[in-house]
Structure formats: structure tokens, C-alpha cells
Design an enzyme around this catalytic site. Structure first.
Site, PDB file in Angstrom:
ATOM      1  N   LYS A  84       0.836  -1.199   0.000  1.00 30.01           N
ATOM      2  CA  LYS A  84       0.000   0.000   0.000  1.00 30.01           C
ATOM      3  C   LYS A  84       0.874   1.252   0.000  1.00 30.01           C
ATOM      4  O   LYS A  84       1.903   1.302   0.675  1.00 30.01           O
ATOM      5  CB  LYS A  84      -0.905  -0.020   1.225  1.00 30.01           C
ATOM      6  CG  LYS A  84      -1.909   1.117   1.328  1.00 30.01           C
ATOM      7  CD  LYS A  84      -2.774   0.920   2.561  1.00 30.01           C
ATOM      8  CE  LYS A  84      -3.763   2.051   2.783  1.00 30.01           C
ATOM      9  NZ  LYS A  84      -4.590   1.829   3.993  1.00 30.01           N
ATOM     10  N   SER A 111      -9.093   2.831   3.024  1.00 30.06           N
ATOM     11  CA  SER A 111      -8.101   3.419   2.160  1.00 30.06           C
ATOM     12  C   SER A 111      -7.228   2.399   1.431  1.00 30.06           C
ATOM     13  O   SER A 111      -6.427   2.758   0.572  1.00 30.06           O
ATOM     14  CB  SER A 111      -7.206   4.356   2.967  1.00 30.06           C
ATOM     15  OG  SER A 111      -6.536   3.671   4.002  1.00 30.06           O
ATOM     16  N   SER A 116      -9.864   0.359   7.237  1.00 36.43           N
ATOM     17  CA  SER A 116      -9.249   0.489   5.910  1.00 36.43           C
ATOM     18  C   SER A 116      -8.691  -0.797   5.334  1.00 36.43           C
ATOM     19  O   SER A 116      -8.269  -0.811   4.179  1.00 36.43           O
ATOM     20  CB  SER A 116      -8.140   1.549   5.951  1.00 36.43           C
ATOM     21  OG  SER A 116      -8.697   2.840   6.018  1.00 36.43           O
TER      22      SER A 116
END
Length: 469
Positions: free
Chosen positions: A82, A157, A181
């Protein structure tokens, strides 16, 4: 096995194929890079693809296969990182065009563990700006889209990570969860996502800015994959502000162990924010029925979360100020949140209030082993669905959508998201299991039992199965 089947093969199975010399790390990397080239323009799942680095690593690992059998557990398996986490020599944008030239000289501790586990990094996946939102539509980047239906969000996210795994653009992914997330994107995309217990995965070499609410964790196609990756990611690094002993036995062993009869509470909503929609309620209620059939004691009981909402919002939004970016480069909602940031005293008071409520929530688990909740309170939104809302209205929509997730962030308890079916829009439906403090093993074992009773692995997005070789 054809290339599409290989792309959707669980990470542990890929590792076995590599060890048996039935497929090479280089072959796998080339398959995934080809799929990224074809699908990423539609999905927006990767910000940065590190093709040259991945190929070089794959060649070295393919050569090493001829020289040794002493290999780490995920040797040669392709993974994504990520874009909130540092990989040395690779841009780390945090979802902001202002940071396109931010190139760390170090690996985050979790990335070091991933490399030590034998993974090959394919690139950095899309995240919302500063990881702030449960959708992934940062200014200056293509929005991330859900491979099950491109009109919908893959969540956030860790939206890019979830879209990449669900579409077969990596075997498994690293994500992070400060308010849902990992669990939210896993739910949106039909994956298993684990938010580990506080202190399970190190934040090295940096510190923790948000009172321990955020944790790094895996997104995977199976419970076993997620458990084994959590084994790889876990462990204390000198100086960590929170830490837990290594699990004994391993989390992978937990995924292969019958959980026994458990006391399970459940809820279909989060008072005072309301009930889940019909799809999310259905996911919970059908899971209740399955748990009862499996012999567990299940009843509708849950902690009082109402006093957590306001202090958690204060702690969570302080991360915008903590990022240190000027207001003029931020998206409107983050700019509005930055302007609302209170004093240091107000932040400390919010942490104090959050910790008091967290104690009350954890004490409730004296009466149960696991809490079953929706992941979100309604099905995924469309890409851009809230774009016309004011920042204040958008923020309230976010709070109302993700409400079942923050309690585990506040308490530091582990939680796992698990797909259970499809909703009325043809999008995945999921539930989450929240465990006692430091007890990932129980929820992993229970999730594996549910997975075996209601298998998901055979499902693949149509978009991702019709590619040229």
C-alpha cells in the site's frame, strides 16, 4: 494450469508450486505484470508498478531455486504494498500529488518482514489521500474501481490493494487499517482482511501517531493465506511502543484448527448511528444461522458503542494535521478536517475518553468470545457518489457508513472481514468477527470454519477472467 488460474491461486499454493518447481517466480511475475498492464488502466489499483525491480528479484529467486531448498514461506510469491508504507527507492505518495517525488531511502518494518518472507513486490497500490477515506479517489490519480463492477468503489483506504487481489493483479496484498481500511475494502471486493491486534505488527522504524488505532495487515483470497501472511508480518522490533509475544502456535495453525464451541454475540447495527441496510443485515443473519448450525452459542448482544463516536472522530482526524501538508494541497474534506483540528489538550482529552470507552467495550468480552458485526452499514457506494456533497456532509456519510469498524481500532482488538455472498447489486457481502484482545487465533479459526462451510474461492470477477495471454 492456465495463466488465469495461476493468477487466482492462493498464495500458499503458489509457494508450494514454486517449491515443487512446477512454476518459477519469474513466470508468476510476468503473468501478474501482464495482467496489471491490461487491467490497471480500468481499475486504478496501482499507483506505481515496479516492473524492473520485480523482474530482477524474480530472476534472482528463480536462480536460487536451483541451489537451495532452504526457502522462506512465501518464496517467489508476488505481492503489493500500500502506498502509505515506505519501500526503499520507490515513490511513496500517501495519495497526494504533492508527494510524487517522495522517495524513501528505507523500508518500513512491515516491508522488511515481507521481503524476509520471500515475497516479490510488484508495486505500490492506490490509497485515498493520507489514507483518510473509505473510498479511493485522490486528486491527481485515477480513481480505484471495484473489479466486480467498475461503477463502484473497492473501498478505502486500502482500495487499490483490495482491487488488485480481487482482480488477480497480485497473489496477496499488504494494507493498513485505522478505522476499517483493511476490512472495508476486503468487504467491498470479496476478500479476507485482518486488522491485527495492537502491537502485533511493528510500526518500525517510525512511531505511532494516532494513539494506537492503526495497524498493518493482510488482504487475501483465503483465511489460510491471510493467517500465514500475518505470521510473516508479525513480531517485535526494538523500541516499539506496543508489542505482543509471538503467537504459539502460529496463526496458520489456527486456520487449520477447529475452534470448538464459542459464545458469539452479534449486532445488525451500531447505535446511535443506526441499523445496517438490508444487504448487510442479511449477511449477518445468514452467518448467525450458519454459526448455530456449526454448534456455536449465538445471541444478539453487543457493547454500548455510543460514547466512542465523538472522541474517535477527534483522534482519527488529527492524522490530517499530523501529516504536515499545507491546506492548499489537500482535497476539500481533508482541508475541512484540518481546519477543525483542535488544541493539543482537546486531542489528549479525546484519547482519554476513547480509552475509557475502550475499557468498557473490552470488559463486555468477558461474556462472549467473539462479536459478529456488519463490516459497513450499507453496500459499496458508486465512484464519485459523494463528490457533490459539502465536506461536512461527506464526513457524516463516512462516519455513518464505516461505523462498525472503529470500535476495534479504538480498543486494539483483532478483527477479520470474511465474504459470505453477494448483495442485490451483485457485489460481495461480508461480515466481520471481532476477537478478544491479542486473540487473533480464535477469530482466524472461526473464520476458517465458516469459509469451509460456505466456500468463496471459486468466485472471480468476470472482468478479470477474460484477458489475453
Amino acid at each position: 494450469m492456465n495463466e488465469t488460474d495461476l493468477a487466482f491461486t492462493p498464495a500458499l499454493e503458489l509457494a508450494k508450486l514454486i517449491r515443487r518447481r512446477e512454476v518459477s517466480p519469474l513466470e508468476l511475475v510476468e503473468i501478474y505484470l501482464s495482467r496489471i498492464q491490461q487491467l490497471n488502466p480500468q481499475l486504478g489499483s496501482y499507483f506505481t508498478v515496479t516492473a524492473d525491480l520485480a523482474i530482477a528479484d524474480a530472476k534472482a529467486k528463480t536462480e536460487l531455486l536451483t541451489k537451495t531448498t532452504a526457502l522462506p514461506p512465501f518464496f517467489g510469491v508476488p505481492i503489493s504494498i500500500k502506498d502509505l508504507n515506505a519501500v526503499a527507492g520507490v515513490p511513496c505518495t500517501y495519495g497526494s500529488p504533492a508527494l510524487l517525488n517522495n522517495i524513501p531511502a528505507f523500508d518500513d518494518g512491515v516491508v522488511t518482514r515481507i521481503k524476509q518472507g520471500g515475497f516479490i513486490i510488484l508495486g505500490k497500490t492506490a490509497t485515498s489521500e493520507l489514507g483518510s477515506f473509505p473510498y479511493t479517489e485522490p486528486t491527481g490519480f485515477a480513481p480505484a474501481r471495484n473489479p466486480w463492477n467498475l461503477e463502484y468503489t473497492p473501498g478505502g483506504s486500502s482500495g487499490g490493494a483490495a482491487a488488485a487481489v480481487a482482480a488477480g493483479l497480485c497473489a496477496i496484498a499488504q494494507g493498513s487499517d485505522g478505522g476499517g481500511s483493511i476490512r472495508g475494502p476486503a468487504a467491498c471486493c470479496g476478500l479476507v482482511g485482518i486488522k491485527p491486534a495492537r502491537g502485533r505488527v511493528s510500526k518500525a522504524p517510525v512511531g505511532d501517531r494516532l494513539a494506537g488505532i492503526s495497524a498493518n495487515g493482510p488482504l487475501a483470497r483465503t483465511v489460510a493465506d491471510a493467517a500465514a501472511m500475518l505470521d510473516t508480518m508479525s513480531g517485535y522490533v526494538t523500541g516499539d511502543p506496543y508489542w505482543l509475544p509471538d503467537p504459539e502456535p502460529s496463526f496458520l495453525t489456527a486456520a487449520q484448527t477447529n475452534p470448538g464451541r464459542k459464545r458469539i454475540g452479534f449486532a445488525t447495527g451500531i447505535p446511535p448511528l443506526g441499523e445496517a441496510d438490508a444487504n448487510c443485515q442479511q449477511a449477518v443473519l445468514q452467518t448467525v444461522k450458519l454459526l448455530e448450525q456449526l454448534g456455536h452459542q449465538v445471541e444478539q448482544k453487543f457493547p454500548d458503542f455510543s460514547a466512542l463516536v465523538e472522541p474517535f472522530k477527534v483522534v482519527w482526524q488529527s492524522g490530517i494535521a499530523g501529516a504536515g501538508l499545507p491546506a492548499e494541497v489537500l482535497q476539500p474534506v481533508n482541508r475541512w478536517l484540518l481546519a477543525r483540528t483542535g488544541t493539543v489538550g482537546e486531542y489528549i482529552q479525546a484519547v482519554y475518553a476513547m480509552q475509557i470507552v475502550a475499557r468498557q467495550i473490552v470488559s463486555f468480552f468477558d461474556t462472549i468470545d467473539v462479536l459478529l458485526l456488519p463490516v459497513y452499514l450499507h453496500s459499496p457506494i458508486r465512484v464519485g457518489e459523494w463528490a457533490a456533497f459539502s465536506p461536512e456532509d461527506t464526513f457524516q456519510q463516512i462516519v455513518n457508513w464505516v461505523a462498525p469498524c472503529p470500535p476495534a481500532n479504538a480498543t486494539g482488538q483483532p478483527a477479520i472481514a470474511l465474504p459470505v455472498g453477494f448483495d442485490s447489486h451483485g457485489l460481495p457481502m461480508s461480515v466481520q468477527l471481532v476477537g478478544k484482545p491479542a486473540d487473533e487465533a480464535t477469530i482466524i479459526s472461526l473464520a476458517a470454519q465458516l469459509e469451509a462451510a460456505n466456500p468463496w474461492i471459486q468466485h472471480r470477477p468476470t472482468l478479470a477472467t477474460q484477458l489475453s495471454s
